[in-house]
Design a protein around this motif. Structure first.
Motif, PDB file in Angstrom:
ATOM      1  N   ILE A   1       0.130  -0.340  -4.764  1.00 55.84           N
ATOM      2  CA  ILE A   1      -1.223   0.133  -5.069  1.00 55.84           C
ATOM      3  C   ILE A   1      -1.540   1.347  -4.202  1.00 55.84           C
ATOM      4  O   ILE A   1      -1.296   1.349  -2.995  1.00 55.84           O
ATOM      5  N   SER A   2      -2.115   2.376  -4.843  1.00 51.46           N
ATOM      6  CA  SER A   2      -2.549   3.584  -4.133  1.00 51.46           C
ATOM      7  C   SER A   2      -4.071   3.632  -4.115  1.00 51.46           C
ATOM      8  O   SER A   2      -4.712   3.244  -5.091  1.00 51.46           O
ATOM      9  N   ILE A   3      -4.648   4.106  -3.017  1.00 52.89           N
ATOM     10  CA  ILE A   3      -6.111   4.254  -3.012  1.00 52.89           C
ATOM     11  C   ILE A   3      -6.525   5.686  -3.371  1.00 52.89           C
ATOM     12  O   ILE A   3      -7.700   6.022  -3.311  1.00 52.89           O
ATOM     13  N   GLY A   4      -5.588   6.529  -3.764  1.00 52.77           N
ATOM     14  CA  GLY A   4      -5.955   7.870  -4.206  1.00 52.77           C
ATOM     15  C   GLY A   4      -4.807   8.839  -4.042  1.00 52.77           C
ATOM     16  O   GLY A   4      -3.822   8.542  -3.358  1.00 52.77           O
TER      17      GLY A   4
ATOM     18  N   ALA B   1      -5.591   2.132   3.896  1.00 55.29           N
ATOM     19  CA  ALA B   1      -5.656   1.703   2.494  1.00 55.29           C
ATOM     20  C   ALA B   1      -5.929   0.201   2.413  1.00 55.29           C
ATOM     21  O   ALA B   1      -6.714  -0.252   1.574  1.00 55.29           O
TER      22      ALA B   1
ATOM     23  N   ALA C   1       0.859  -1.195   0.000  1.00 54.08           N
ATOM     24  CA  ALA C   1       0.000   0.000   0.000  1.00 54.08           C
ATOM     25  C   ALA C   1       0.890   1.238   0.000  1.00 54.08           C
ATOM     26  O   ALA C   1       1.645   1.457   0.947  1.00 54.08           O
TER      27      ALA C   1
ATOM     28  N   GLY D   1      -0.264   5.956   7.018  1.00 55.38           N
ATOM     29  CA  GLY D   1       0.264   4.603   6.870  1.00 55.38           C
ATOM     30  C   GLY D   1      -0.643   3.825   5.937  1.00 55.38           C
ATOM     31  O   GLY D   1      -1.704   4.305   5.542  1.00 55.38           O
TER      32      GLY D   1
ATOM     33  N   PRO E   1       1.245   5.515  -1.702  1.00 59.31           N
ATOM     34  CA  PRO E   1       0.716   6.578  -2.571  1.00 59.31           C
ATOM     35  C   PRO E   1       1.427   6.628  -3.924  1.00 59.31           C
ATOM     36  O   PRO E   1       0.941   7.261  -4.860  1.00 59.31           O
TER      37      PRO E   1
HETATM   38  N1  ADE Z   1      -0.161   4.914   2.294  1.00 60.32           N
HETATM   39  C1  ADE Z   1      -0.138   6.250   2.480  1.00 60.32           C
HETATM   40  N2  ADE Z   1      -0.922   6.872   1.600  1.00 60.32           N
HETATM   41  C2  ADE Z   1      -1.479   5.913   0.806  1.00 60.32           C
HETATM   42  C3  ADE Z   1      -2.364   5.929  -0.299  1.00 60.32           C
HETATM   43  N3  ADE Z   1      -2.867   7.060  -0.790  1.00 60.32           N
HETATM   44  N4  ADE Z   1      -2.694   4.741  -0.860  1.00 60.32           N
HETATM   45  C4  ADE Z   1      -2.172   3.596  -0.382  1.00 60.32           C
HETATM   46  N5  ADE Z   1      -1.331   3.520   0.645  1.00 60.32           N
HETATM   47  C5  ADE Z   1      -0.983   4.665   1.250  1.00 60.32           C
END
Ligand code: ADE
Length: 240
Positions: free
Chosen positions: A135-138, A148, A85, A144, A87
């Motif tokens: 993988i980013s969730i946004g 996510a 996880a 942390g 960004p």
């Molecule tokens: N950890 C910190 N920010 C995150 C995000 N946007 N997506 C996934 N993991 C993260």
């Protein structure tokens, strides 16, 4: 049983919201299971050190590669999808959730970072040897990866067979057809001097379906031109 494994320095953050509602009930029914691995358990010194300062300087701590590697090696299911996880990762979509479930029916492992991140060498090792994917969730930064991970697991679990009552409930919803969902109405029929659209009371299923499609199209076109572009392209090729 679908097995989720999270690797975290904050195991008490799990199952969190996944112990409630739809996901919690499915867990009780034995449709899926969640194991949280405390990365700290794999530290080898007497202070249980998991992180250290960043080579090259700068503020913040970096999680050590040896500790993360030991945690992953000891708990990984060889046939499950492995995610970091981050960004910096590929932005999560409904289509990715569907493909993980189809390609990795055994489950999912998610490594959650904290502080400034995880030493790059252990991420590279697992990318090369186990197809670890970021993988980013946004496009925003969380403190942390735990939140996510909860998001990704929630999106997966509700699609597992037997979790939702009607499987159609997920095929018409937002994103599945490259369309945002149409508006919904329930009782009372008149509220705050406003009425439910007539067509929904007509009992005419064809007209209702046509109205809903039109509304979904208008909403998608005005709010999400990016999704609308895919929808139009798919209409032309007859893909969906
Ligand atoms: N950890 C910190 N920010 C995150 C995000 N946007 N997506 C996934 N993991 C993260």
């Amino acid at each position: 049983m679908w097995q989720a494994t999270v690797y975290t320095l904050f195991p008490e953050m799990f199952p969190g919201s996944l112990g409630q509602s739809i996901a919690g009930k499915a867990m009780q029914q034995g449709i899926w299971n969640l194991k949280s691995v405390n990365i700290r358990d794999y530290a080898t010194d007497k202070h249980k050190t998991v992180d250290d300062t960043s080579y090259g300087g700068g503020t913040g701590m970096v999680i050590r590669p040896d500790v993360v590697h030991a945690a992953l090696s000891a708990n990984l299911h060889p046939k499950s999808k492995l995610i970091y996880a981050s960004p910096k990762g590929r932005p999560l979509t409904q289509a990715m959730i569907r493909s993980w479930l189809a390609d990795y029916p055994d489950g999912l492992g998610i490594l959650c970072g904290r502080y400034e991140g995880v030493d790059q060498r252990v991420l590279d090792y697992w990318r090369e040897n186990h197809e670890l994917e970021d993988i980013s969730i946004g496009d925003y930064v969380l403190s942390g990866g735990e939140l996510a991970a909860l998001v990704m697991l929630d999106a997966c679990v509700r699609l597992l067979p037997g979790v939702l009552e009607k499987s159609e409930a997920t095929t018409n919803e937002s994103f599945e057809l490259d369309l945002l969902e149409y508006p919904q109405y329930t009782k009372p029929q008149i509220w705050n001097n406003t009425v439910v659209p007539d067509v929904l009371l007509s009992g005419d299923h064809k007209s209702i379906a046509a109205w809903r499609l039109k509304e979904a199209e208008i909403t998608t076109q005005t709010r999400r031109p990016d999704i609308w572009k895919n929808y139009i392209a798919n209409q032309k090729t007859g893909k969906k």
